[in-house]
Each structure stands twice: as C-alpha cells, then as structure tokens.
Design an enzyme around this catalytic site. Structure first.
Site, PDB file in Angstrom:
ATOM      1  CE  LYS A 121       0.518 -38.620 -43.369  1.00  0.00           C
ATOM      2  NZ  LYS A 121       0.978 -39.969 -43.016  1.00  0.00           N
ATOM      3  CG  ASP A 139       5.350 -37.217 -43.604  1.00  0.00           C
ATOM      4  OD1 ASP A 139       5.953 -36.125 -43.679  1.00  0.00           O
ATOM      5  OD2 ASP A 139       5.738 -38.231 -44.196  1.00  0.00           O
TER       6      ASP A 139
END
Length: 217
Positions: A121, A139
C-alpha cells in the site's frame, strides 16, 4: 444496477464532489512523501502532518535523516502510534536509500517494498502520487466503501485492489484512490454510515434496509 453501472455512477459522483484531489500528506518530494506515508500507518494524516515539519527540518533528505539517531527521530514522532518501530524503520530506510539507490527513492514497486516499513500500500501511494504511475492503494476507507458499494467481496485487501483495478479505467486510478478516501472521511464513515445512510449508498442501493457488515482488512 450492475456492478459496472455502479462503478460508472460512482466515478461521476466523486468527480462532482472532488474535482481537485490534493495529496493529504504534506511533503515536498518523493522522500518526504515516502516517510510521511510510512508514518501514517494506524494514524491519521492530520496527526502525521503535525509532526513531520520538525522531522523534515532535521532530516530533509536521506543523508540528513540517516545521520539522525533513532532516539532523535523518535522524539519527533513520539505521539504517533507504533512510534519506536517507525523511528527505527525511517532511519534504516534512509540508510538503505543511500546504500542501494544513491539517495534516491526508487521508481519500482519491488524496490520500494524491499525497504523497511514499506508494504504494498505504501509503495502504491508513492508510485501514484510521487511518480504518477497508475496504482490503486487500498486503505481502510477504500476497503470499506468497496464493500458497501458492491464493488468487491472484500475478502482481502489484495482482492479489493484487483476488483477495483478491473472495474475502473487505469487512467482514473490515481484520482479515484484519493476521491474515495475523501468521500469515506466526509460522508461514508465507519460509524456514520452503515451502507444505508450516506447519499451515494442511498443512490446505489435505494431499497437497501439492512446494514452492510464489512470485513476489516
């Protein structure tokens, strides 16, 4: 409404809400963005933006950051969650940028993910926001909304990312990533909406009456 139709409607509504998509984390270059994203794990962007000005004044680039002691870095970020681990990762990350990449942030998912404290991420955010490479970082907000909006089963973050990349055009990924985050923070929050309350949830599912129980990543 089919999944692809929902995706098209979502793109249209988010563009109306957020025609501009400023990066939420304050930074001045790829290195400060990388550090800021690393620090944002289990922490709000607002809190990160409160501590990074002093940190970046002391360690504005990999060489300056690597020269700081771990305790000095910790003193700057102590109020963040997992501060000691983050301080250790920031210092080692800066050292490795000097050792492996001549002090430059690499423009590669693989090389970024090989740095301490940098997962997929974080690497995706840096590739998208620092270098303009299409990516779809997932997220908590994006994972939650993808389920509420019927875009993904939400079985894992990996699955959510794959589903979103399949549904949306590649040239829109970087913008949409931020737009979904902004909408999730403003309207479709974890506690403020259960899949039946916010304007977009109601438009997508006008007949939905029961709450969507989302799977956390």
């Amino acid at each position: 409404m089919k999944r692809q139709e929902r995706a098209a409607l979502i793109m249209e509504r988010l563009q109306q809400h957020y025609p501009e998509t400023p990066v939420p984390l304050d930074h001045s270059d790829p290195f400060t963005l990388l550090v800021a994203v690393l620090l944002s794990a289990q922490c709000t962007d607002k809190k990160v933006n409160e501590v990074t000005p002093a940190l970046f004044a002391a360690g504005q680039d990999p060489a300056a950051m690597a020269a700081l002691s771990e305790e000095t870095i910790l003193a700057h970020i102590r109020q963040l969650g997992l501060a000691r681990t983050k301080a250790r990762n920031v210092k080692r990350l800066a050292e490795l940028l000097l050792e492996r990449h001549r002090g430059m942030v690499p423009r590669s998912f693989e090389q970024l993910e090989d740095l301490p404290g940098v997962g997929h991420k974080t690497a995706s955010v840096v590739m998208a926001q620092a270098f303009g490479v299409p990516a779809f970082p997932v997220d908590t907000h994006i994972h939650r909304l993808a389920q509420r909006w019927g875009l993904s089963s939400g079985k894992s973050v990996v699955q959510t990312e794959h589903d979103l990349k399949t549904l949306f055009p590649k040239e829109a990924w970087n913008r949409l990533h931020l737009q979904i985050i902004f909408y999730g923070r403003e309207f479709c929050t974890a506690r403020g909406c259960d899949g039946t309350i916010c304007p977009l949830c109601r438009e997508l599912y006008p007949r939905r009456r029961t709450a969507v129980i989302w799977r956390k990543p």
